[in-house]
Design a protein around this motif. Structure first.
Motif, PDB file in Angstrom:
ATOM      1  N   LYS A 190       8.483  11.099  -2.500  1.00 32.66           N
ATOM      2  CA  LYS A 190       7.317  10.067  -2.482  1.00 32.66           C
ATOM      3  C   LYS A 190       7.232   9.139  -1.092  1.00 32.66           C
ATOM      4  O   LYS A 190       6.625   8.203  -1.228  1.00 32.66           O
ATOM      5  N   ARG A 191       8.026   9.343  -0.212  1.00 35.31           N
ATOM      6  CA  ARG A 191       8.064   8.457   1.132  1.00 35.31           C
ATOM      7  C   ARG A 191       7.777   9.190   2.244  1.00 35.31           C
ATOM      8  O   ARG A 191       8.423  10.364   2.397  1.00 35.31           O
ATOM      9  N   HIS A 192       6.863   8.864   3.211  1.00 33.69           N
ATOM     10  CA  HIS A 192       6.585   9.619   4.352  1.00 33.69           C
ATOM     11  C   HIS A 192       6.531   8.792   5.371  1.00 33.69           C
ATOM     12  O   HIS A 192       6.409   7.598   5.671  1.00 33.69           O
ATOM     13  N   MET A 193       6.663   9.435   6.580  1.00 33.18           N
ATOM     14  CA  MET A 193       6.717   8.606   7.840  1.00 33.18           C
ATOM     15  C   MET A 193       5.264   8.762   8.351  1.00 33.18           C
ATOM     16  O   MET A 193       4.544   9.675   8.375  1.00 33.18           O
ATOM     17  N   HIS A 194       4.853   7.499   8.975  1.00 32.15           N
ATOM     18  CA  HIS A 194       3.595   7.261   9.714  1.00 32.15           C
ATOM     19  C   HIS A 194       3.650   6.647  11.071  1.00 32.15           C
ATOM     20  O   HIS A 194       4.641   6.027  11.350  1.00 32.15           O
ATOM     21  N   CYS A 195       2.609   6.999  11.699  1.00 32.50           N
ATOM     22  CA  CYS A 195       2.592   6.183  12.850  1.00 32.50           C
ATOM     23  C   CYS A 195       1.494   5.002  12.603  1.00 32.50           C
ATOM     24  O   CYS A 195       0.485   5.230  12.197  1.00 32.50           O
ATOM     25  N   VAL A 196       1.837   3.748  12.947  1.00 31.51           N
ATOM     26  CA  VAL A 196       1.260   2.506  12.648  1.00 31.51           C
ATOM     27  C   VAL A 196       0.920   2.086  13.882  1.00 31.51           C
ATOM     28  O   VAL A 196       1.853   1.818  14.588  1.00 31.51           O
ATOM     29  N   VAL A 197      -0.073   0.956  13.881  1.00 37.32           N
ATOM     30  CA  VAL A 197      -0.348  -0.049  14.671  1.00 37.32           C
ATOM     31  C   VAL A 197      -0.294  -1.351  14.062  1.00 37.32           C
ATOM     32  O   VAL A 197      -0.703  -1.583  13.064  1.00 37.32           O
ATOM     33  N   LEU A 208       9.144  -4.526   6.268  1.00 35.64           N
ATOM     34  CA  LEU A 208       8.350  -5.344   5.756  1.00 35.64           C
ATOM     35  C   LEU A 208       7.772  -5.513   4.536  1.00 35.64           C
ATOM     36  O   LEU A 208       7.851  -4.545   3.722  1.00 35.64           O
ATOM     37  N   ARG A 209       7.763  -6.802   3.908  1.00 32.87           N
ATOM     38  CA  ARG A 209       7.875  -7.120   2.394  1.00 32.87           C
ATOM     39  C   ARG A 209       6.273  -7.943   1.906  1.00 32.87           C
ATOM     40  O   ARG A 209       6.238  -8.773   2.939  1.00 32.87           O
ATOM     41  N   ASP A 210       5.620  -7.766   1.053  1.00 29.81           N
ATOM     42  CA  ASP A 210       4.818  -8.622   0.670  1.00 29.81           C
ATOM     43  C   ASP A 210       5.265  -9.037  -0.901  1.00 29.81           C
ATOM     44  O   ASP A 210       5.268  -8.332  -1.753  1.00 29.81           O
ATOM     45  N   GLY A 211       5.891 -10.299  -0.705  1.00 32.91           N
ATOM     46  CA  GLY A 211       6.740 -10.725  -1.771  1.00 32.91           C
ATOM     47  C   GLY A 211       7.868  -9.879  -2.092  1.00 32.91           C
ATOM     48  O   GLY A 211       8.577  -9.780  -1.163  1.00 32.91           O
ATOM     49  N   ALA A 212       7.918  -9.500  -3.329  1.00 30.25           N
ATOM     50  CA  ALA A 212       9.027  -8.663  -3.536  1.00 30.25           C
ATOM     51  C   ALA A 212       8.866  -6.890  -3.370  1.00 30.25           C
ATOM     52  O   ALA A 212       9.747  -6.122  -3.265  1.00 30.25           O
ATOM     53  N   GLN A 213       7.612  -6.628  -3.135  1.00 28.16           N
ATOM     54  CA  GLN A 213       7.358  -5.313  -2.692  1.00 28.16           C
ATOM     55  C   GLN A 213       7.393  -4.829  -1.312  1.00 28.16           C
ATOM     56  O   GLN A 213       7.196  -5.496  -0.361  1.00 28.16           O
ATOM     57  N   GLU A 214       8.393  -3.797  -1.050  1.00 26.51           N
ATOM     58  CA  GLU A 214       8.423  -3.238   0.272  1.00 26.51           C
ATOM     59  C   GLU A 214       7.126  -2.403   0.807  1.00 26.51           C
ATOM     60  O   GLU A 214       6.663  -1.654  -0.031  1.00 26.51           O
ATOM     61  N   ILE A 215       6.716  -2.737   1.802  1.00 26.24           N
ATOM     62  CA  ILE A 215       5.584  -2.255   2.430  1.00 26.24           C
ATOM     63  C   ILE A 215       5.887  -1.148   3.302  1.00 26.24           C
ATOM     64  O   ILE A 215       5.314   0.001   3.265  1.00 26.24           O
ATOM     65  N   ALA A 216       6.805  -1.368   4.205  1.00 28.56           N
ATOM     66  CA  ALA A 216       7.038  -0.286   5.243  1.00 28.56           C
ATOM     67  C   ALA A 216       8.485  -0.778   5.831  1.00 28.56           C
ATOM     68  O   ALA A 216       8.953  -1.828   6.049  1.00 28.56           O
ATOM     69  N   HIS A 217       9.168   0.295   6.070  1.00 24.72           N
ATOM     70  CA  HIS A 217      10.590   0.355   6.845  1.00 24.72           C
ATOM     71  C   HIS A 217      10.301   0.883   8.248  1.00 24.72           C
ATOM     72  O   HIS A 217       9.938   2.085   8.567  1.00 24.72           O
ATOM     73  N   VAL A 218      10.443  -0.118   9.444  1.00 26.32           N
ATOM     74  CA  VAL A 218      10.107   0.305  10.663  1.00 26.32           C
ATOM     75  C   VAL A 218      11.240   0.932  11.270  1.00 26.32           C
ATOM     76  O   VAL A 218      12.290   0.586  11.413  1.00 26.32           O
ATOM     77  N   LEU A 219      11.061   2.357  11.776  1.00 24.55           N
ATOM     78  CA  LEU A 219      12.232   2.821  12.524  1.00 24.55           C
ATOM     79  C   LEU A 219      12.249   2.537  14.004  1.00 24.55           C
ATOM     80  O   LEU A 219      13.167   2.492  14.448  1.00 24.55           O
ATOM     81  N   ASP A 220      11.149   2.397  14.728  1.00 23.51           N
ATOM     82  CA  ASP A 220      11.053   2.132  15.864  1.00 23.51           C
ATOM     83  C   ASP A 220       9.595   1.456  16.337  1.00 23.51           C
ATOM     84  O   ASP A 220       8.526   1.912  15.408  1.00 23.51           O
ATOM     85  N   ALA A 221       9.505   0.639  17.209  1.00 24.12           N
ATOM     86  CA  ALA A 221       8.320  -0.197  17.681  1.00 24.12           C
ATOM     87  C   ALA A 221       8.369  -0.320  18.988  1.00 24.12           C
ATOM     88  O   ALA A 221       9.501  -0.647  19.568  1.00 24.12           O
ATOM     89  N   ILE A 222       7.257  -0.282  19.733  1.00 21.64           N
ATOM     90  CA  ILE A 222       7.322  -0.716  21.155  1.00 21.64           C
ATOM     91  C   ILE A 222       5.918  -1.599  21.238  1.00 21.64           C
ATOM     92  O   ILE A 222       4.539  -1.403  20.802  1.00 21.64           O
ATOM     93  N   ALA A 223       5.923  -2.797  22.028  1.00 20.59           N
ATOM     94  CA  ALA A 223       4.774  -3.205  22.287  1.00 20.59           C
ATOM     95  C   ALA A 223       3.816  -2.619  23.218  1.00 20.59           C
ATOM     96  O   ALA A 223       4.075  -2.249  24.091  1.00 20.59           O
ATOM     97  N   SER A 235       5.981   4.369   1.398  1.00 23.84           N
ATOM     98  CA  SER A 235       5.683   5.211   0.228  1.00 23.84           C
ATOM     99  C   SER A 235       4.371   5.653  -0.034  1.00 23.84           C
ATOM    100  O   SER A 235       3.489   4.923   0.273  1.00 23.84           O
ATOM    101  N   ASP A 236       4.303   6.687  -0.897  1.00 22.99           N
ATOM    102  CA  ASP A 236       2.628   7.102  -1.247  1.00 22.99           C
ATOM    103  C   ASP A 236       2.012   6.073  -1.941  1.00 22.99           C
ATOM    104  O   ASP A 236       0.764   5.951  -1.799  1.00 22.99           O
ATOM    105  N   ALA A 237       2.747   5.418  -2.889  1.00 21.05           N
ATOM    106  CA  ALA A 237       2.143   4.446  -3.828  1.00 21.05           C
ATOM    107  C   ALA A 237       1.593   3.322  -2.818  1.00 21.05           C
ATOM    108  O   ALA A 237       0.404   2.867  -3.197  1.00 21.05           O
ATOM    109  N   ILE A 238       2.222   3.000  -1.826  1.00 17.97           N
ATOM    110  CA  ILE A 238       1.841   1.807  -1.044  1.00 17.97           C
ATOM    111  C   ILE A 238       0.498   2.485  -0.116  1.00 17.97           C
ATOM    112  O   ILE A 238      -0.515   1.584   0.028  1.00 17.97           O
ATOM    113  N   GLU A 239       0.489   3.488   0.391  1.00 17.66           N
ATOM    114  CA  GLU A 239      -0.287   4.194   1.218  1.00 17.66           C
ATOM    115  C   GLU A 239      -1.549   3.976   0.200  1.00 17.66           C
ATOM    116  O   GLU A 239      -2.965   3.879   0.958  1.00 17.66           O
ATOM    117  N   GLU A 240      -1.638   4.346  -0.785  1.00 15.71           N
ATOM    118  CA  GLU A 240      -2.775   4.453  -1.685  1.00 15.71           C
ATOM    119  C   GLU A 240      -3.558   2.917  -1.993  1.00 15.71           C
ATOM    120  O   GLU A 240      -4.649   2.895  -2.120  1.00 15.71           O
TER     121      GLU A 240
END
Length: 264
Positions: A190-197, A208-223, A235-240
């Motif tokens: 139920k967890r998948h990798m995304h390309c995000v902005v 990245l969390r919103d309160g106690a809820q994990e939104i995203a675990h950032v693997l790599d990022a570039i400005a 997670s799929d639940a957060i994606e929904e």
């Protein structure tokens, strides 16, 4: 803080190098020809990714691993515990610079005049100049680089290793193989990798969390201009919960725009 990249490499040499790697790593190592590389991983008994790397066959009895996160000395020490009577020498090589070279066919390796890994529109050059011009294309292609917080924490489907041909399901036993096969044939991850902005800079390894809820675990990022492009585990639940492919994190006033989602 900018992320600093060096080439962490280790070698496997000897008559049993290929057989040893085939028994330890998740990819079909015996399919490699001299002068080629493939994605591969070393998993623990629970199927979690201990290390992710480019695995190159430089000669009939010589392999080189270019780690995408972690350090070579620690991995070499851990691998030696499994050598037993195998005729293979596991050696961590000194850290070297990592830079961007000319276009070169993906999955090819060239040692002349320096070691180069082909990545289609460019190559990764080890031991010459240092730059990170390769990073953005790797993020957009879904080629993850693992921060310390992601080592020993993620299962292969979260990193889309089947898509990268970094796992094999029909080659016999290797650490974590039963878990990998179960997830492949029965699904359920139920967890998948995304390309995000991201609307503001975020460091690799951030959760990245919103309160106690994990939104995203950032693997790599570039400005990129005023925002960041990143690979993140969501997670799929957060994606929904996304509204028009946008997740908002009120705590830090960050907007996460979902660009692409990769399957297992």
């Amino acid at each position: 803080m900018p992320r600093h990249y060096t080439a962490e490499t280790l070698s496997l040499e000897g008559p049993d190098a290929i057989a040893f790697a085939q028994a330890q790593f998740s990819s079909q190592v015996t399919a490699l020809s001299d002068g080629q590389w493939q994605f591969s991983a070393w998993l623990d008994a629970q199927g979690r990714v201990r290390a992710l790397f480019h695995l190159a066959r430089l000669a009939e009895d010589r392999l080189l691993l270019l780690l995408r996160g972690g350090d070579a000395a620690s991995m070499a020490d851990a691998l030696r515990r499994f050598v037993f009577r195998s005729k293979v020498i596991v050696q961590a090589l000194p850290s070297r610079t990592l830079g961007t070279g000319d276009a070169m066919t993906t999955h090819t390796v060239n040692e002349t005049p320096v070691l180069m890994f082909g990545c289609d529109t460019h190559s990764l050059v080890i031991g010459a100049h240092e730059d990170d011009a390769w990073r953005l294309s790797h993020i957009r292609a879904g080629w993850p680089w693992l921060p310390d917080s992601a080592l020993n924490a993620l299962l292969p489907p979260a990193l889309s290793l089947e898509r990268l041909q970094g796992v094999a399901f029909d080659k016999g036993c290797y650490p974590g193989q039963e878990i990998v096969a179960r997830l492949h044939y029965r699904g359920g991850h139920k967890r998948h990798m995304h390309c995000v902005v991201l609307s503001q800079p975020v460091s690799a390894g951030s959760v990245l969390r919103d309160g106690a809820q994990e939104i995203a675990h950032v693997l790599d990022a570039i400005a990129v201009d005023a925002h960041s492009e990143a690979l993140a585990i969501i997670s799929d639940a957060i994606e929904e919960q996304a509204n028009r492919d946008v997740l908002r994190i009120a705590n830090d006033n960050i907007e996460v725009r979902l660009q692409q989602r990769w399957p297992a």
